[in-house]
Design an enzyme around this catalytic site. Structure first.
Site, PDB file in Angstrom:
ATOM      1  CE1 TYR A 134      -2.041  -7.042   3.651  1.00 55.37           C
ATOM      2  CE2 TYR A 134      -2.853  -6.608   1.420  1.00 55.37           C
ATOM      3  CZ  TYR A 134      -3.046  -6.611   2.790  1.00 55.37           C
ATOM      4  OH  TYR A 134      -4.236  -6.172   3.318  1.00 55.37           O
ATOM      5  CG  HIS A 191      -9.694  -2.611   1.489  1.00 50.43           C
ATOM      6  ND1 HIS A 191     -10.002  -3.171   2.708  1.00 50.43           N
ATOM      7  CD2 HIS A 191      -8.396  -2.920   1.252  1.00 50.43           C
ATOM      8  CE1 HIS A 191      -8.940  -3.789   3.198  1.00 50.43           C
ATOM      9  NE2 HIS A 191      -7.948  -3.656   2.333  1.00 50.43           N
ATOM     10  NE  ARG A 242      -6.390 -10.442   4.460  1.00 49.87           N
ATOM     11  CZ  ARG A 242      -7.542  -9.917   4.038  1.00 49.87           C
ATOM     12  NH1 ARG A 242      -7.716  -8.614   4.054  1.00 49.87           N
ATOM     13  NH2 ARG A 242      -8.512 -10.685   3.608  1.00 49.87           N
ATOM     14  CE1 TYR A 279      -4.258  -1.617   0.687  1.00 52.59           C
ATOM     15  CE2 TYR A 279      -2.874  -3.112   1.957  1.00 52.59           C
ATOM     16  CZ  TYR A 279      -4.079  -2.827   1.337  1.00 52.59           C
ATOM     17  OH  TYR A 279      -5.095  -3.744   1.369  1.00 52.59           O
ATOM     18  CG  HIS A 316      -7.963  -7.787  -0.053  1.00 51.33           C
ATOM     19  ND1 HIS A 316      -6.804  -8.363   0.418  1.00 51.33           N
ATOM     20  CD2 HIS A 316      -8.100  -6.622   0.655  1.00 51.33           C
ATOM     21  CE1 HIS A 316      -6.268  -7.608   1.357  1.00 51.33           C
ATOM     22  NE2 HIS A 316      -7.035  -6.539   1.517  1.00 51.33           N
TER      23      HIS A 316
END
Length: 265
Positions: free
Chosen positions: A171, A186, A181, A132, A184
């Site tokens: 990640y 959000h 994870r 991110y 995906h």
């Protein structure tokens, strides 16, 4: 061979131990459901394999807030505030981002299958390396100077939305040793005022990490989990340009899309 924890910053339990906890909880749920118990369409607020879940939901009674008072101090959204360019995350900088270009599209619907128009839809995600653009993300993966990973749009008259973006990567996170994870995106949706908001996540079909991800698995009902997974749609793909995924968001009813209670990873 059992996994060994060699990272002092990682949680102690192995993936195999987390998997066993998930399997036991799911087996107990299926037995209760088959015996006439309720179908769970939302994630459990306290899901033991997801170690920080206890800290991510209220533990005391909620208090009603005055919606009018909140609206006096909250952002106002409208067509003039949201540019059509904000839905394309691949053109927000001077160069092109690295990764697989994709389009994610679908409709926002109510529990009766009716379109919800004029809905503010926001999205954020990791980049093609699984990182991110945020100071708290210290994952040792490269940042992409041409990809911020944030976009928004308003649903059209038929409840439709569309984002052009880069497919995110999985990640690591510190829930347990060697924890990853599933890839995906959000999503955040606002209703007619600032107090009407849901936050959810969209996943990609065929992800091998599904069975290992305690956040995804915190929804104990398989059908409810499946509703978080987009469908590859070749009609959305474009020749030599992008692949395409379709994902509808249902706001209410028995087939509603799972919504987070608190901020998730």
């Amino acid at each position: 061979m059992a996994e060994k924890n060699t990272d002092p910053d990682a949680a102690v339990l192995s993936q195999a131990e987390i998997d066993a906890e998930i399997a036991a909880i799911h087996a107990e749920y299926r037995a209760q459901r088959d015996a006439g118990g309720p179908v769970e369409t939302n994630a459990r607020l306290n899901f033991a394999p997801y170690r920080s879940s206890l800290l991510r939901h209220p533990t005391k009674s909620l208090h009603h807030a005055d919606p009018e008072d909140i609206e006096l101090h909250s952002p106002a959204f409208g067509h003039r505030d949201v540019s059509a360019l904000e839905s394309d995350l691949t053109i927000q900088h001077n160069g092109e981002p690295i990764g697989e270009r994709i389009i994610v599209t679908g409709r926002v619907l109510d529990g009766e299958g009716r379109a919800v128009a004029g809905q503010l839809v926001e999205m954020w995600q990791a980049n093609a390396a699984g990182r991110y653009m945020h100071k708290r993300d210290q994952h040792p993966a490269p940042l992409d100077p041409n990809f911020t990973g944030v976009g928004r749009t308003l649903t059209g008259p038929n409840g439709e939305y569309s984002f052009t973006t880069i497919k995110p990567a999985p990640y690591p996170w510190k829930n347990h040793n060697n924890a990853w994870r599933s890839a995906h995106i959000h999503f955040s949706l606002f209703g007619t005022d600032f107090t009407q908001r849901i936050v959810t996540q969209m996943y990609f079909p065929g992800d091998p990490i599904f069975a290992l991800d305690p956040i995804y698995q915190s929804i104990t009902d398989q059908a409810a989990r499946d509703r978080l997974v987009a469908t590859y749609d070749h009609s959305v793909s474009q020749h030599e340009w992008n692949t395409g995924y379709r994902w509808d968001i249902v706001l209410s009813g028995s087939n509603r899309t799972w919504a987070e209670q608190e901020e998730e990873h």
